[in-house]
Design an enzyme around this catalytic site. Structure first.
Site, PDB file in Angstrom:
ATOM      1  N   TYR A 125       0.842  -1.203   0.000  1.00 35.92           N
ATOM      2  CA  TYR A 125       0.000   0.000   0.000  1.00 35.92           C
ATOM      3  C   TYR A 125       0.881   1.258   0.000  1.00 35.92           C
ATOM      4  CZ  TYR A 125      -2.524   3.738   2.432  1.00 35.92           C
ATOM      5  OH  TYR A 125      -3.034   4.955   2.823  1.00 35.92           O
TER       6      TYR A 125
HETATM    7  N1  LIG Z   1      -6.872   4.408   7.670  1.00 30.33           N
HETATM    8  C1  LIG Z   1      -5.765   5.041   8.021  1.00 30.33           C
HETATM    9  O1  LIG Z   1      -5.302   4.981   9.171  1.00 30.33           O
HETATM   10  C2  LIG Z   1      -5.044   5.890   6.986  1.00 30.33           C
HETATM   11  C3  LIG Z   1      -3.834   6.476   7.334  1.00 30.33           C
HETATM   12  C4  LIG Z   1      -3.210   7.321   6.414  1.00 30.33           C
HETATM   13  C5  LIG Z   1      -3.800   7.542   5.171  1.00 30.33           C
HETATM   14  N2  LIG Z   1      -4.973   6.922   4.836  1.00 30.33           N
HETATM   15  C6  LIG Z   1      -5.571   7.205   3.512  1.00 30.33           C
HETATM   16  O2  LIG Z   1      -6.800   7.875   3.722  1.00 30.33           O
HETATM   17  C7  LIG Z   1      -7.744   7.393   2.762  1.00 30.33           C
HETATM   18  C8  LIG Z   1      -9.157   7.687   3.229  1.00 30.33           C
HETATM   19  O3  LIG Z   1      -9.455   6.861   4.328  1.00 30.33           O
HETATM   20  P1  LIG Z   1     -10.849   7.036   5.089  1.00 30.33           P
HETATM   21  O4  LIG Z   1     -10.907   5.910   6.081  1.00 30.33           O
HETATM   22  O5  LIG Z   1     -10.992   8.425   5.551  1.00 30.33           O
HETATM   23  O6  LIG Z   1     -11.921   6.814   3.920  1.00 30.33           O
HETATM   24  P2  LIG Z   1     -12.942   5.606   3.742  1.00 30.33           P
HETATM   25  O7  LIG Z   1     -13.942   5.643   4.846  1.00 30.33           O
HETATM   26  O8  LIG Z   1     -12.175   4.340   3.483  1.00 30.33           O
HETATM   27  O9  LIG Z   1     -13.707   6.076   2.408  1.00 30.33           O
HETATM   28  C9  LIG Z   1     -13.175   5.761   1.155  1.00 30.33           C
HETATM   29  C10 LIG Z   1     -13.880   6.588   0.089  1.00 30.33           C
HETATM   30  O10 LIG Z   1     -13.368   6.175  -1.182  1.00 30.33           O
HETATM   31  C11 LIG Z   1     -14.477   5.900  -2.041  1.00 30.33           C
HETATM   32  N3  LIG Z   1     -14.150   4.885  -3.032  1.00 30.33           N
HETATM   33  C12 LIG Z   1     -13.690   3.631  -2.828  1.00 30.33           C
HETATM   34  N4  LIG Z   1     -13.546   2.999  -4.010  1.00 30.33           N
HETATM   35  C13 LIG Z   1     -13.918   3.884  -4.983  1.00 30.33           C
HETATM   36  C14 LIG Z   1     -14.001   3.829  -6.388  1.00 30.33           C
HETATM   37  N5  LIG Z   1     -13.681   2.727  -7.074  1.00 30.33           N
HETATM   38  N6  LIG Z   1     -14.414   4.914  -7.049  1.00 30.33           N
HETATM   39  C15 LIG Z   1     -14.764   6.054  -6.374  1.00 30.33           C
HETATM   40  N7  LIG Z   1     -14.709   6.168  -5.040  1.00 30.33           N
HETATM   41  C16 LIG Z   1     -14.293   5.096  -4.357  1.00 30.33           C
HETATM   42  C17 LIG Z   1     -15.576   5.412  -1.105  1.00 30.33           C
HETATM   43  O11 LIG Z   1     -16.820   5.514  -1.747  1.00 30.33           O
HETATM   44  P3  LIG Z   1     -18.043   4.448  -1.516  1.00 30.33           P
HETATM   45  O12 LIG Z   1     -18.907   5.055  -0.444  1.00 30.33           O
HETATM   46  O13 LIG Z   1     -18.716   4.379  -2.838  1.00 30.33           O
HETATM   47  O14 LIG Z   1     -17.429   3.135  -1.087  1.00 30.33           O
HETATM   48  C18 LIG Z   1     -15.401   6.385   0.058  1.00 30.33           C
HETATM   49  O15 LIG Z   1     -16.015   7.616  -0.214  1.00 30.33           O
HETATM   50  C19 LIG Z   1      -7.379   5.914   2.655  1.00 30.33           C
HETATM   51  O16 LIG Z   1      -7.867   5.360   1.453  1.00 30.33           O
HETATM   52  C20 LIG Z   1      -5.862   5.955   2.697  1.00 30.33           C
HETATM   53  O17 LIG Z   1      -5.342   6.118   1.396  1.00 30.33           O
HETATM   54  C21 LIG Z   1      -5.612   6.119   5.714  1.00 30.33           C
END
Ligand SMILES: NC(=O)c1ccc[n+]([C@@H]2O[C@H](COP(=O)([O-])OP(=O)(O)OC[C@H]3O[C@@H](n4cnc5c(N)ncnc54)[C@H](OP(=O)(O)O)[C@@H]3O)[C@@H](O)[C@H]2O)c1
Length: 217
Positions: A125
């Site tokens: 990732y």
């Molecule tokens: N989790 C951590 O601790 C962490 C740490 C550092 C950085 N991050 C980054 O932060 C990002 C956001 O995380 P989060 O937990 O805030 O978000 P999340 O709750 O995982 O939400 C993901 C979003 O992406 C959309 N999505 C997924 N697949 C898609 C597709 N094929 N086309 C269009 N939209 C799509 C989802 O839409 P739907 O509602 O349609 O599914 C949702 O709106 C992560 O993906 C990662 O890269 C995460």
């Protein structure tokens, strides 16, 4: 400013929509299905249909900036990381270049500078994040790349710590504070060209963004 939010339905992107609307910006949120349109439009944003694994036709046209907050999530496997998080983001970057949309703020991850800083389970990732950050930085767009630590659902504190380029240790940060940082960057041209890590801390967001801007001068 009219901003397209990719990943507008949940998590950090959902909070970015609120933050933008609260600060008086226009918001276009990309959603994958028609069932998601009403929930977004009830909040005061405009919905556009698009899928990072499908059609992105017309999604970026006419906006001033893009906030990319989407991701495939941790339960979907490395293949989805490549298809959605990496290739999907690169397709949006290319669409912005083609359409002449200059401003792009990207939600990346702490340790994306060096995937070997992460645990073995997430190195694939982080490698995808690393590649996509470099592609955006080389795209010619006015980019800001924000690399948060572990995201929590805690209430935002408005206080953070930034590392330009990196922080010494892994930490966490509420999604609400990351949303404030992403929107703060969109509002500040002096953060264009910056890539930085961010975790919860003691410095008010604007002061921390001053530090980011100062690192560029
Ligand atoms: N989790 C951590 O601790 C962490 C740490 C550092 C950085 N991050 C980054 O932060 C990002 C956001 O995380 P989060 O937990 O805030 O978000 P999340 O709750 O995982 O939400 C993901 C979003 O992406 C959309 N999505 C997924 N697949 C898609 C597709 N094929 N086309 C269009 N939209 C799509 C989802 O839409 P739907 O509602 O349609 O599914 C949702 O709106 C992560 O993906 C990662 O890269 C995460």
């Amino acid at each position: 400013m009219d901003v397209l939010v990719i990943g507008s339905t949940k998590g950090t992107g959902h909070l970015v929509v609120s933050e933008l609307l609260g600060r008086g910006h226009g918001v276009r949120g990309m959603v994958r299905s028609r069932e998601q349109v009403a929930a977004l439009e009830d909040r005061g944003a405009t919905a556009v249909l698009g899928d990072l694994e499908g059609s992105l036709d017309g999604v970026v046209e006419g906006v001033d900036a893009v906030a990319f907050c989407a991701g495939s999530g941790s339960q979907t496997g490395p293949d989805a990381t490549l298809r959605v998080d990496l290739h999907g983001a690169v397709r949006v970057i290319d669409a912005c270049v083609e359409a002449g949309i200059p401003r792009f703020v990207l939600l990346s991850s702490i340790a994306a500078d060096d995937p070997m800083r992460g645990s073995a389970a997430i190195r694939h990732y982080l490698a995808a994040m690393h590649a996509r950050d470099r592609i955006l930085a080389a795209s010619g767009l006015d980019a800001t790349i924000v690399r948060p630590g572990g995201l929590t659902h805690d209430a935002g504190t408005g206080r953070i710590e930034v590392g330009v380029p990196t922080l010494p240790s892994r930490g966490s940060i509420p999604r609400a504070d990351v949303a404030a940082v992403l929107v703060g960057c969109l509002e500040r041209d002096d953060t264009i060209g910056a890539t930085f890590e961010v975790i919860g801390g003691q410095t008010p967001v604007e002061e921390a963004l001053d530090q980011v801007a100062a690192s560029l001068s």
